[in-house]
Design a protein around this motif. Structure first.
Motif, PDB file in Angstrom:
ATOM      1  N   ASP A  49      54.192  98.668  54.119  1.00 46.94           N
ATOM      2  CA  ASP A  49      53.781  97.290  53.849  1.00 46.94           C
ATOM      3  C   ASP A  49      53.470  96.662  55.207  1.00 46.94           C
ATOM      4  N   LEU A  50      52.248  96.877  55.682  1.00 53.40           N
ATOM      5  CA  LEU A  50      51.907  96.464  57.042  1.00 53.40           C
ATOM      6  C   LEU A  50      51.941  94.954  57.227  1.00 53.40           C
ATOM      7  N   GLN A  51      51.640  94.212  56.175  1.00 51.16           N
ATOM      8  CA  GLN A  51      51.709  92.754  56.295  1.00 51.16           C
ATOM      9  C   GLN A  51      53.149  92.315  56.536  1.00 51.16           C
ATOM     10  N   THR A  61      60.848  91.680  69.550  1.00 48.49           N
ATOM     11  CA  THR A  61      60.278  92.974  69.183  1.00 48.49           C
ATOM     12  C   THR A  61      59.558  93.597  70.377  1.00 48.49           C
ATOM     13  N   ARG A  62      59.876  94.846  70.638  1.00 49.35           N
ATOM     14  CA  ARG A  62      59.222  95.571  71.733  1.00 49.35           C
ATOM     15  C   ARG A  62      58.335  96.707  71.215  1.00 49.35           C
ATOM     16  N   VAL A  63      58.720  97.286  70.082  1.00 49.02           N
ATOM     17  CA  VAL A  63      57.988  98.442  69.553  1.00 49.02           C
ATOM     18  C   VAL A  63      57.889  98.330  68.036  1.00 49.02           C
ATOM     19  N   VAL A  64      56.727  98.742  67.509  1.00 46.54           N
ATOM     20  CA  VAL A  64      56.561  98.933  66.067  1.00 46.54           C
ATOM     21  C   VAL A  64      56.175 100.390  65.850  1.00 46.54           C
ATOM     22  N   LEU A  65      56.893 101.075  64.977  1.00 41.95           N
ATOM     23  CA  LEU A  65      56.639 102.483  64.681  1.00 41.95           C
ATOM     24  C   LEU A  65      55.968 102.607  63.318  1.00 41.95           C
ATOM     25  N   VAL A  66      54.840 103.290  63.286  1.00 43.12           N
ATOM     26  CA  VAL A  66      54.118 103.513  62.029  1.00 43.12           C
ATOM     27  C   VAL A  66      53.916 105.013  61.856  1.00 43.12           C
ATOM     28  N   CYS A  67      54.559 105.578  60.858  1.00 44.54           N
ATOM     29  CA  CYS A  67      54.488 107.018  60.595  1.00 44.54           C
ATOM     30  C   CYS A  67      53.430 107.271  59.523  1.00 44.54           C
ATOM     31  N   SER A  68      52.333 107.912  59.922  1.00 38.32           N
ATOM     32  CA  SER A  68      51.234 108.129  58.979  1.00 38.32           C
ATOM     33  C   SER A  68      50.627 109.519  59.184  1.00 38.32           C
ATOM     34  N   PRO A  69      50.747 110.396  58.171  1.00 40.86           N
ATOM     35  CA  PRO A  69      51.423 110.236  56.888  1.00 40.86           C
ATOM     36  C   PRO A  69      52.926 110.002  57.065  1.00 40.86           C
ATOM     37  N   ASN A  70      53.445 109.197  56.155  1.00 43.69           N
ATOM     38  CA  ASN A  70      54.847 108.810  56.267  1.00 43.69           C
ATOM     39  C   ASN A  70      55.769 109.927  55.798  1.00 43.69           C
ATOM     40  N   PHE A  85      46.508  94.627  60.600  1.00 44.16           N
ATOM     41  CA  PHE A  85      47.854  94.688  61.161  1.00 44.16           C
ATOM     42  C   PHE A  85      47.828  94.544  62.678  1.00 44.16           C
ATOM     43  N   LEU A  86      46.967  95.291  63.345  1.00 50.11           N
ATOM     44  CA  LEU A  86      46.884  95.213  64.806  1.00 50.11           C
ATOM     45  C   LEU A  86      46.440  93.830  65.260  1.00 50.11           C
ATOM     46  N   GLY A  87      45.613  93.173  64.460  1.00 48.31           N
ATOM     47  CA  GLY A  87      45.196  91.822  64.805  1.00 48.31           C
ATOM     48  C   GLY A  87      46.318  90.811  64.693  1.00 48.31           C
ATOM     49  N   ALA A  88      47.349  91.140  63.900  1.00 53.07           N
ATOM     50  CA  ALA A  88      48.462  90.215  63.688  1.00 53.07           C
ATOM     51  C   ALA A  88      49.635  90.457  64.626  1.00 53.07           C
ATOM     52  N   VAL A  89      49.667  91.616  65.281  1.00 52.86           N
ATOM     53  CA  VAL A  89      50.776  91.960  66.184  1.00 52.86           C
ATOM     54  C   VAL A  89      50.422  91.534  67.605  1.00 52.86           C
ATOM     55  N   PRO A  90      51.333  90.849  68.299  1.00 54.19           N
ATOM     56  CA  PRO A  90      51.052  90.439  69.684  1.00 54.19           C
ATOM     57  C   PRO A  90      50.707  91.621  70.575  1.00 54.19           C
ATOM     58  N   ARG A  91      49.834  91.405  71.532  1.00 52.16           N
ATOM     59  CA  ARG A  91      49.340  92.492  72.379  1.00 52.16           C
ATOM     60  C   ARG A  91      50.409  93.056  73.304  1.00 52.16           C
ATOM     61  N   ASP A  92      51.503  92.315  73.500  1.00 55.44           N
ATOM     62  CA  ASP A  92      52.548  92.823  74.386  1.00 55.44           C
ATOM     63  C   ASP A  92      53.595  93.649  73.631  1.00 55.44           C
ATOM     64  N   VAL A  93      53.366  93.867  72.334  1.00 52.08           N
ATOM     65  CA  VAL A  93      54.240  94.725  71.529  1.00 52.08           C
ATOM     66  C   VAL A  93      53.591  96.093  71.418  1.00 52.08           C
ATOM     67  N   TYR A 117      42.956 103.640  69.502  1.00 55.82           N
ATOM     68  CA  TYR A 117      43.620 103.572  70.812  1.00 55.82           C
ATOM     69  C   TYR A 117      42.663 103.061  71.893  1.00 55.82           C
ATOM     70  N   ARG A 118      41.433 103.484  71.843  1.00 56.55           N
ATOM     71  CA  ARG A 118      40.455 103.067  72.860  1.00 56.55           C
ATOM     72  C   ARG A 118      40.212 101.558  72.822  1.00 56.55           C
ATOM     73  N   ARG A 119      40.342 100.966  71.645  1.00 61.37           N
ATOM     74  CA  ARG A 119      40.058  99.532  71.504  1.00 61.37           C
ATOM     75  C   ARG A 119      41.289  98.650  71.621  1.00 61.37           C
ATOM     76  N   HIS A 120      42.484  99.256  71.516  1.00 66.39           N
ATOM     77  CA  HIS A 120      43.715  98.461  71.527  1.00 66.39           C
ATOM     78  C   HIS A 120      44.668  99.006  72.592  1.00 66.39           C
ATOM     79  N   PRO A 121      44.801  98.318  73.719  1.00 66.92           N
ATOM     80  CA  PRO A 121      45.622  98.810  74.837  1.00 66.92           C
ATOM     81  C   PRO A 121      47.098  98.998  74.509  1.00 66.92           C
ATOM     82  N   ASN A 122      47.590  98.327  73.467  1.00 61.19           N
ATOM     83  CA  ASN A 122      49.014  98.432  73.138  1.00 61.19           C
ATOM     84  C   ASN A 122      49.314  99.530  72.121  1.00 61.19           C
TER      85      ASN A 122
END
Length: 269
Positions: A49-51, A61-70, A85-93, A117-122
């Motif tokens: 539930d990414l939202q 929060t320092r890290v978010v872990l997403v296991c895919s496939p879970n 989801f990436l648009g909603a998470v702060p860039r320093d996380v 990864y190429r488009r999102h530095p975090n």
């Protein structure tokens, strides 16, 4: 590599957000780092539930872990929800996409992790040779991360963690990649047969993209595991929740479907 990420990013009191149920090592590694787990329940069909996960992110929060496939539900995140989801998470996380079962994914809606990864530095992408390549005992994996993140990770990795034998095994695996992919494709075909067969028997099976299926059995979990064990099948029970069943050779998969059918008949009788 996963433990290095958590240790590099977290101190005591920090938070790590991840879905639950997910990979069993997540809460262990978070606890060892001194951080605190923030577990967000998966949906009824076993998906992230990414939202809700984005909403769970706080200033601690320092890290978010997403296991895919879970692991263990087998479901994969989709590109559109991933971007939101990436648009909603702060860039320093730090957002970690754990792709341990990548080679088994056939869902066209799954994101291209390297392009993301190429488009999102975090974003950090994790991959391993433990699953499709069969090198689990050698514990060889890698992270795709920005240089500044990689430097921090190296400082937390145990020296000489990867042996020379493990490196040689990886090189040999790459040399035999065509054969490997043939075996993976055959397993994917068996996965479809098992998943469809279980659904025909009335089991609610999430759409798996891994080399296993998930049966949500609740209080009947241990009973099903015992029924499987009685005919020589080993499944992974999660008490009170369900079982993860690896897709194996055709004969074993057929035996699993037979066990599942008898079990269903016993419950309905």
């Amino acid at each position: 590599m996963l433990s290095a990420i958590v240790n590099a990013a977290c101190e005591a009191g920090d938070e790590v957000v991840y879905a639950w149920r997910s990979f069993e090592a997540y809460p262990i590694m978070v606890a060892l780092s001194g951080a605190r787990s923030v577990q967000v329940p998966v949906t009824e069909d076993g998906r992230h539930d990414l939202q809700q996960m984005a909403d769970a992110v706080t200033r601690d929060t320092r890290v978010v872990l997403v296991c895919s496939p879970n692991n263990p539900t087998g479901t994969a995140v989709h590109a559109d929800e991933w971007e939101r989801f990436l648009g909603a998470v702060p860039r320093d996380v730090l957002v970690v996409l754990d792709e341990a079962y990548l080679e088994f994914v056939r869902d066209a809606d799954s994101p291209d992790a390297i392009e993301v990864y190429r488009r999102h530095p975090n974003v950090v992408v994790l991959r391993t040779f433990s699953k499709a390549y069969g090198l689990a005992g050698l514990r060889v994996g890698y992270a795709v991360a920005r240089p500044e993140i990689a430097v921090s990770l190296r400082s937390c990795v145990i020296p000489f963690a990867v042996s020379d034998m493990a490196i040689q095994a990886v090189v040999a695996s790459y040399a035999a990649q065509d054969e490997l992919l043939e075996r993976v494709e055959a397993l994917v075909g068996e996965r479809t047969r098992v998943q469809d067969g279980l659904r025909e028997l009335g089991y609610a099976v999430p759409q798996t993209q891994a080399n296993f299926v998930w049966l949500q059995l609740g209080a009947k979990t241990e009973e099903f595991a015992e029924a499987a064990d009685a005919v020589g099948l080993s499944v992974r029970p999660f008490a009170g929740e369900g079982v993860r069943v690896s897709v194996e050779a055709p004969e074993a998969n057929t035996r699993l479907l037979e066990v599942a059918e008898r079990f269903r008949e016993r419950l309905s009788g």
